[in-house]
Design an enzyme around this catalytic site. Structure first.
Site, PDB file in Angstrom:
ATOM      1  CG  HIS A  70      50.786 -28.309  26.468  1.00  0.00           C
ATOM      2  ND1 HIS A  70      51.598 -28.776  27.491  1.00  0.00           N
ATOM      3  CD2 HIS A  70      51.257 -28.880  25.335  1.00  0.00           C
ATOM      4  CE1 HIS A  70      52.515 -29.590  26.972  1.00  0.00           C
ATOM      5  NE2 HIS A  70      52.332 -29.662  25.673  1.00  0.00           N
TER       6      HIS A  70
ATOM      7  CG  ASN B 121      64.000 -28.999  37.069  1.00  0.00           C
ATOM      8  OD1 ASN B 121      63.634 -29.237  38.207  1.00  0.00           O
ATOM      9  ND2 ASN B 121      63.290 -29.350  35.990  1.00  0.00           N
TER      10      ASN B 121
HETATM   11  C1  BV8 Z   1      50.454 -35.369  20.875  1.00  0.00           C
HETATM   12  C2  BV8 Z   1      46.893 -30.608  29.526  1.00  0.00           C
HETATM   13  C3  BV8 Z   1      50.121 -36.099  18.675  1.00  0.00           C
HETATM   14  C4  BV8 Z   1      46.216 -30.837  30.760  1.00  0.00           C
HETATM   15  C5  BV8 Z   1      49.002 -31.525  29.034  1.00  0.00           C
HETATM   16  C6  BV8 Z   1      51.001 -42.873  24.398  1.00  0.00           C
HETATM   17  C7  BV8 Z   1      49.663 -42.650  24.036  1.00  0.00           C
HETATM   18  C8  BV8 Z   1      49.219 -41.391  23.589  1.00  0.00           C
HETATM   19  C9  BV8 Z   1      50.109 -40.329  23.519  1.00  0.00           C
HETATM   20  C10 BV8 Z   1      51.418 -40.559  23.896  1.00  0.00           C
HETATM   21  C11 BV8 Z   1      51.875 -41.810  24.318  1.00  0.00           C
HETATM   22  N1  BV8 Z   1      53.203 -41.712  24.606  1.00  0.00           N
HETATM   23  C12 BV8 Z   1      53.594 -40.434  24.374  1.00  0.00           C
HETATM   24  C13 BV8 Z   1      52.523 -39.760  23.920  1.00  0.00           C
HETATM   25  C14 BV8 Z   1      52.495 -38.383  23.557  1.00  0.00           C
HETATM   26  C15 BV8 Z   1      51.967 -37.610  24.763  1.00  0.00           C
HETATM   27  C16 BV8 Z   1      53.034 -37.612  25.825  1.00  0.00           C
HETATM   28  O1  BV8 Z   1      54.064 -36.999  25.646  1.00  0.00           O
HETATM   29  N2  BV8 Z   1      52.784 -38.306  26.951  1.00  0.00           N
HETATM   30  C17 BV8 Z   1      53.813 -38.365  27.981  1.00  0.00           C
HETATM   31  C18 BV8 Z   1      53.180 -38.117  29.347  1.00  0.00           C
HETATM   32  C19 BV8 Z   1      54.485 -39.721  27.900  1.00  0.00           C
HETATM   33  N3  BV8 Z   1      51.762 -36.284  24.256  1.00  0.00           N
HETATM   34  C20 BV8 Z   1      50.567 -35.930  23.772  1.00  0.00           C
HETATM   35  O2  BV8 Z   1      49.571 -36.639  23.812  1.00  0.00           O
HETATM   36  C21 BV8 Z   1      50.545 -34.576  23.112  1.00  0.00           C
HETATM   37  N4  BV8 Z   1      49.910 -34.672  21.846  1.00  0.00           N
HETATM   38  O3  BV8 Z   1      51.455 -36.044  20.990  1.00  0.00           O
HETATM   39  O4  BV8 Z   1      49.743 -35.251  19.700  1.00  0.00           O
HETATM   40  C22 BV8 Z   1      49.319 -37.332  18.894  1.00  0.00           C
HETATM   41  C23 BV8 Z   1      47.997 -37.303  18.488  1.00  0.00           C
HETATM   42  C24 BV8 Z   1      47.250 -38.457  18.673  1.00  0.00           C
HETATM   43  C25 BV8 Z   1      47.802 -39.599  19.291  1.00  0.00           C
HETATM   44  C26 BV8 Z   1      49.144 -39.578  19.740  1.00  0.00           C
HETATM   45  C27 BV8 Z   1      49.888 -38.430  19.554  1.00  0.00           C
HETATM   46  C28 BV8 Z   1      49.753 -33.582  23.950  1.00  0.00           C
HETATM   47  C29 BV8 Z   1      50.585 -33.181  25.125  1.00  0.00           C
HETATM   48  C30 BV8 Z   1      49.821 -32.129  25.916  1.00  0.00           C
HETATM   49  C31 BV8 Z   1      49.137 -32.835  27.015  1.00  0.00           C
HETATM   50  N5  BV8 Z   1      48.510 -31.856  27.881  1.00  0.00           N
HETATM   51  N6  BV8 Z   1      48.293 -30.784  29.819  1.00  0.00           N
HETATM   52  C32 BV8 Z   1      46.288 -29.573  31.555  1.00  0.00           C
HETATM   53  O5  BV8 Z   1      47.364 -28.939  31.638  1.00  0.00           O
HETATM   54  O6  BV8 Z   1      45.253 -29.255  32.100  1.00  0.00           O
HETATM   55  S1  BV8 Z   1      50.546 -31.997  29.497  1.00  0.00           S
HETATM   56  C33 BV8 Z   1      50.915 -31.514  31.088  1.00  0.00           C
HETATM   57  O7  BV8 Z   1      52.298 -31.847  31.258  1.00  0.00           O
HETATM   58  C34 BV8 Z   1      50.865 -30.010  31.330  1.00  0.00           C
HETATM   59  O8  BV8 Z   1      50.251 -29.306  30.285  1.00  0.00           O
HETATM   60  C35 BV8 Z   1      52.314 -29.580  31.405  1.00  0.00           C
HETATM   61  O9  BV8 Z   1      52.483 -28.450  30.667  1.00  0.00           O
HETATM   62  C36 BV8 Z   1      53.003 -30.728  30.767  1.00  0.00           C
HETATM   63  C37 BV8 Z   1      54.452 -30.870  31.085  1.00  0.00           C
HETATM   64  O10 BV8 Z   1      54.613 -30.942  32.495  1.00  0.00           O
HETATM   65  P1  BV8 Z   1      55.690 -29.947  33.148  1.00  0.00           P
HETATM   66  O11 BV8 Z   1      55.329 -28.553  32.759  1.00  0.00           O
HETATM   67  O12 BV8 Z   1      57.058 -30.392  32.811  1.00  0.00           O
HETATM   68  O13 BV8 Z   1      55.385 -30.093  34.683  1.00  0.00           O
HETATM   69  P2  BV8 Z   1      55.889 -31.271  35.628  1.00  0.00           P
HETATM   70  O14 BV8 Z   1      55.057 -31.208  36.863  1.00  0.00           O
HETATM   71  O15 BV8 Z   1      55.963 -32.552  34.859  1.00  0.00           O
HETATM   72  O16 BV8 Z   1      57.391 -30.873  35.984  1.00  0.00           O
HETATM   73  C38 BV8 Z   1      57.632 -29.716  36.762  1.00  0.00           C
HETATM   74  C39 BV8 Z   1      59.136 -29.529  36.782  1.00  0.00           C
HETATM   75  O17 BV8 Z   1      59.429 -28.314  37.448  1.00  0.00           O
HETATM   76  C40 BV8 Z   1      59.862 -30.630  37.530  1.00  0.00           C
HETATM   77  O18 BV8 Z   1      61.003 -31.005  36.777  1.00  0.00           O
HETATM   78  C41 BV8 Z   1      60.291 -29.951  38.842  1.00  0.00           C
HETATM   79  O19 BV8 Z   1      61.543 -30.431  39.299  1.00  0.00           O
HETATM   80  C42 BV8 Z   1      60.453 -28.528  38.381  1.00  0.00           C
HETATM   81  N7  BV8 Z   1      60.270 -27.519  39.435  1.00  0.00           N
HETATM   82  C43 BV8 Z   1      59.386 -27.544  40.476  1.00  0.00           C
HETATM   83  N8  BV8 Z   1      59.501 -26.391  41.176  1.00  0.00           N
HETATM   84  C44 BV8 Z   1      60.436 -25.634  40.551  1.00  0.00           C
HETATM   85  C45 BV8 Z   1      60.934 -26.349  39.445  1.00  0.00           C
HETATM   86  N9  BV8 Z   1      61.876 -25.842  38.620  1.00  0.00           N
HETATM   87  C46 BV8 Z   1      62.347 -24.617  38.891  1.00  0.00           C
HETATM   88  N10 BV8 Z   1      61.927 -23.864  39.929  1.00  0.00           N
HETATM   89  C47 BV8 Z   1      60.974 -24.340  40.779  1.00  0.00           C
HETATM   90  N11 BV8 Z   1      60.557 -23.580  41.813  1.00  0.00           N
END
Ligand code: BV8
Ligand code: ZN
Length: 237
Positions: free
Chosen positions: A117, A211
């Site tokens: 990302h 996790n």
């Molecule tokens: C793509 C940038 C092809 C910002 C990020 C409908 C419309 C349009 C698109 C979509 C759609 N449905 C699906 C999609 C695809 C979409 C997607 O997946 N959406 C999801 C939300 C449904 N994906 C995209 O758009 C991707 N591109 O598909 O391109 C395309 C092209 C055109 C049109 C369509 C598709 C691009 C994805 C990248 C998006 N950018 N970030 C920024 O970061 O500034 S995503 C964002 O979420 C972050 O980058 C992060 O990396 C990512 C994932 O989150 P996590 O890292 O998992 O973090 P989260 O907080 O969610 O979870 C933390 C976890 O840690 C938890 O489980 C917690 O329990 C655990 N935890 C906490 N503490 C601890 C721990 N574990 C261990 N130890 C601890 N101490």
């Protein structure tokens, strides 16, 4: 099965290991996650900040959010989880795939990192597409501009944007050829990154999840270790 001893055995006897990390691995370094309790998406709406449309509509607000995150991240250091993965790279054929943009894996000493990302410390010109690293915590001019005069944007993959050319293909190859695939600190909700998990599984890798809570893949993995990455990874590696 959630047995640390077995998981440690699998890693020790693996020829190839890969890991997918998410915001959870940086939580213990003080960086808020996205979807957890104190998560960023609780305070802000992703669609308002992490999309190309949001940036086109209001580049200043998007830049203020990234400036705030850069200032916060600049004060954070890698934790034992990041360091354990850097250690693993020194002893095993290891590919680190991260969704994180905070650069803490680099600071921990990891070398072979696939940044799915992007990177919050890199900027890209919206006019001439030049890309450069800028670690300044306050930009000389705001919003930052390119030497060509074009408006700079964070070199981060926003929702609806494709991942950087070639990076996701390399990550897919690493997932397909891994004997052990570690899934660390990710809610596994963002695609195509999360798709690497079933891909590794289908290719015969042992999947170990680390996790503090369950994810959509917890029932699928071969070993689900519940606990913090900073505590479990050093014990695992
Ligand atoms: C793509 C940038 C092809 C910002 C990020 C409908 C419309 C349009 C698109 C979509 C759609 N449905 C699906 C999609 C695809 C979409 C997607 O997946 N959406 C999801 C939300 C449904 N994906 C995209 O758009 C991707 N591109 O598909 O391109 C395309 C092209 C055109 C049109 C369509 C598709 C691009 C994805 C990248 C998006 N950018 N970030 C920024 O970061 O500034 S995503 C964002 O979420 C972050 O980058 C992060 O990396 C990512 C994932 O989150 P996590 O890292 O998992 O973090 P989260 O907080 O969610 O979870 C933390 C976890 O840690 C938890 O489980 C917690 O329990 C655990 N935890 C906490 N503490 C601890 C721990 N574990 C261990 N130890 C601890 N101490
Ligand atoms: Zn330019």
């Amino acid at each position: 099965m959630s047995d640390l001893k077995t998981a440690r055995e699998w890693i020790r006897s693996a020829r190839r290991v890969a890991a997918l990390t998410g915001a959870g691995i940086s939580a213990e370094s003080g960086i808020p996650t996205f979807r957890g309790s104190g998560g960023l998406w609780k305070q802000f709406r992703a669609e308002d900040l992490a999309t190309a449309a949001a940036f086109a509509r209001d580049p200043l607000t998007v830049w203020e959010w990234y400036q705030w995150r850069r200032e916060l991240i600049a004060q954070c250091t890698p934790n034992a989880g990041h360091l354990a993965l850097a250690e693993l790279e020194a002893t095993t054929h290891f590919t680190l795939i991260t969704q994180n943009v905070d650069g803490l894996h680099d600071l921990a000493g990891s070398r072979n990192i696939l940044k799915l990302h992007g990177d919050i410390w890199r900027l890209r010109c919206t006019t001439c597409l030049a890309e450069w690293t800028d670690r300044s915590v306050r930009f000389a001019q705001f919003p930052p501009q390119c030497t060509c005069g074009g408006l700079a944007r964070p070199a981060i993959v926003w929702f609806g944007e494709n991942l950087p050319d070639g990076i996701f293909e390399e990550a897919g190859h690493a997932a397909k050829t891994a004997d052990v695939f570690l899934v660390i600190g990710t809610s596994a909700q963002v695609y195509p990154a999360a798709g690497l998990i079933p891909e590794a599984k289908a290719s015969g890798a042992k999947i170990i999840e680390i996790n503090i809570e369950k994810t959509p893949f917890t029932s699928l993995v071969d070993c689900a270790l519940t606990g913090s990455a900073g505590e479990l990874l050093p014990r695992l590696i």
